[in-house]
Write a protein that holds these residues in place. Structure first.
Motif, mmCIF file in Angstrom:
data_model
loop_
_atom_site.group_PDB
_atom_site.id
_atom_site.type_symbol
_atom_site.label_atom_id
_atom_site.label_comp_id
_atom_site.label_asym_id
_atom_site.label_seq_id
_atom_site.Cartn_x
_atom_site.Cartn_y
_atom_site.Cartn_z
ATOM 1 N N LYS B 15 26.346 -14.475 1.467
ATOM 2 C CA LYS B 15 25.028 -14.416 2.131
ATOM 3 C C LYS B 15 24.395 -15.803 2.265
ATOM 4 O O LYS B 15 23.259 -16.056 1.850
ATOM 5 N N ILE B 16 25.170 -16.701 2.869
ATOM 6 C CA ILE B 16 24.687 -18.073 3.054
ATOM 7 C C ILE B 16 24.767 -18.427 4.545
ATOM 8 O O ILE B 16 25.739 -18.062 5.223
ATOM 9 N N SER B 17 23.751 -19.089 5.047
ATOM 10 C CA SER B 17 23.742 -19.436 6.477
ATOM 11 C C SER B 17 24.553 -20.711 6.730
ATOM 12 O O SER B 17 24.807 -21.495 5.800
ATOM 13 N N ALA B 18 24.899 -20.913 7.991
ATOM 14 C CA ALA B 18 25.707 -22.076 8.363
ATOM 15 C C ALA B 18 24.955 -23.383 8.097
ATOM 16 O O ALA B 18 25.529 -24.347 7.577
ATOM 17 N N LEU B 21 24.857 -24.046 4.301
ATOM 18 C CA LEU B 21 26.159 -24.480 3.781
ATOM 19 C C LEU B 21 26.467 -25.911 4.215
ATOM 20 O O LEU B 21 26.954 -26.724 3.413
ATOM 21 N N ALA B 22 26.171 -26.203 5.487
ATOM 22 C CA ALA B 22 26.414 -27.559 6.005
ATOM 23 C C ALA B 22 25.645 -28.584 5.168
ATOM 24 O O ALA B 22 26.173 -29.655 4.839
ATOM 25 N N GLU B 23 24.406 -28.237 4.829
ATOM 26 C CA GLU B 23 23.568 -29.147 4.046
ATOM 27 C C GLU B 23 24.131 -29.333 2.633
ATOM 28 O O GLU B 23 24.210 -30.449 2.132
ATOM 29 N N ARG B 24 24.560 -28.215 2.031
ATOM 30 C CA ARG B 24 25.082 -28.275 0.657
ATOM 31 C C ARG B 24 26.421 -29.014 0.578
ATOM 32 O O ARG B 24 26.695 -29.715 -0.398
ATOM 33 N N GLU B 49 36.932 -28.975 -1.263
ATOM 34 C CA GLU B 49 36.417 -28.885 -2.642
ATOM 35 C C GLU B 49 34.937 -28.497 -2.639
ATOM 36 O O GLU B 49 34.510 -27.593 -3.374
ATOM 37 N N ALA B 50 34.168 -29.150 -1.757
ATOM 38 C CA ALA B 50 32.728 -28.871 -1.677
ATOM 39 C C ALA B 50 32.471 -27.446 -1.192
ATOM 40 O O ALA B 50 31.582 -26.754 -1.702
ATOM 41 N N ILE B 51 33.274 -26.995 -0.223
ATOM 42 C CA ILE B 51 33.113 -25.622 0.290
ATOM 43 C C ILE B 51 33.411 -24.606 -0.820
ATOM 44 O O ILE B 51 32.647 -23.656 -1.026
ATOM 45 N N CYS B 52 34.521 -24.817 -1.538
ATOM 46 C CA CYS B 52 34.902 -23.906 -2.633
ATOM 47 C C CYS B 52 33.838 -23.907 -3.737
ATOM 48 O O CYS B 52 33.522 -22.856 -4.299
#
Lengths: 158, 69
Positions: B15-18, B21-24, B49-52
């Motif tokens: 439940k995370i928006s694009a 996620l891009a910011e994180r 790695e950051a995405i995971c």
């Protein structure tokens, strides 16, 4: 006083020379009948008026087309669009123009309307030079194709 | 391309928006869109790695090998 020769100035020089050559190639179109008459008189043949202008018109037409492609290429480089497919297409078309000119002059070499042996040699030399330039441009085109692929891969690496 | 990116599935699960996620992950939304739409040609290990890390998943949850027909 020393002048700093920058890439921008170099590009400007290339563009200026290309436009100047393009203008000369267009102007040469109007001189073809005179050149043909001069050649006919020199080679002591009277039936050359029909064939020689055709060869010259084809060559000049192809040269104008190739120069226009070169102008487009330099315009793209000026606009910072270097490694794009459009530039590879320009190189490909220039290369084919060179090969076409080479074919026309090779035909001229072995055709009987080239009366004098010296002019036969000149025609062959022109054909050889055009084919050689065409080959070099083709290799540059292959190089640019590979560069475009690399750039795309780099752009789409996240 | 036989490698399919199932990022949208994982994003829906978490439940995370694009944009978030891009910011994180510290990539541009445009690049995240390229990744999500399977337009990417390669993914850096640092990005993966950051995405995971942000989606709390394994690389296999995001990437899938599908045999070419």
């Amino acid at each position: 006083m020393t002048t700093k020769w920058t890439a921008t100035k170099s590009l400007f020089l290339s563009r200026t020379l290309t436009i100047a050559t393009l203008v000369m190639a267009i102007a040469a179109l109007f001189c073809i009948p005179v050149i043909s008459e001069w050649y006919a008189a020199l080679s002591e043949k009277t039936d050359l008026h029909g064939v020689m202008p055709v060869v010259l018109y084809i060559s000049d037409g192809l040269a104008i087309f190739a120069l226009w492609q070169l102008h487009k290429l330099l315009r793209n480089i000026h606009a910072q669009r270097v490694f794009v497919t459009e530039n590879a297409t320009c190189f490909r078309l220039i290369s084919w123009c060179c090969f076409a000119v080479a074919a026309v002059w090779l035909f001229t070499t072995f055709w009987q309307f080239v009366y004098l042996t010296f002019w036969r040699f000149v025609a062959f030399l022109i054909a050889f030079m055009a084919a050689f330039v065409g080959l070099i441009v083709r290799v540059v085109k292959n190089l640019l194709d590979a560069a475009v692929e690399l750039r795309e891969e780099n752009d789409y690496t996240i | 391309m036989p490698i399919v990116v199932n990022l949208d599935v994982m994003m829906a699960k978490r439940k995370i928006s694009a944009g978030e996620l891009a910011e994180r992950v510290d990539i541009t939304p445009a690049n995240l869109s390229i990744l999500k739409n399977n337009k990417a040609k390669a993914v850096r290990f640092s990005t993966l790695e950051a995405i995971c890390r942000e989606l709390d998943c394994q690389p296999g949850d995001v990437l899938e090998y599908v045999k070419d027909e």
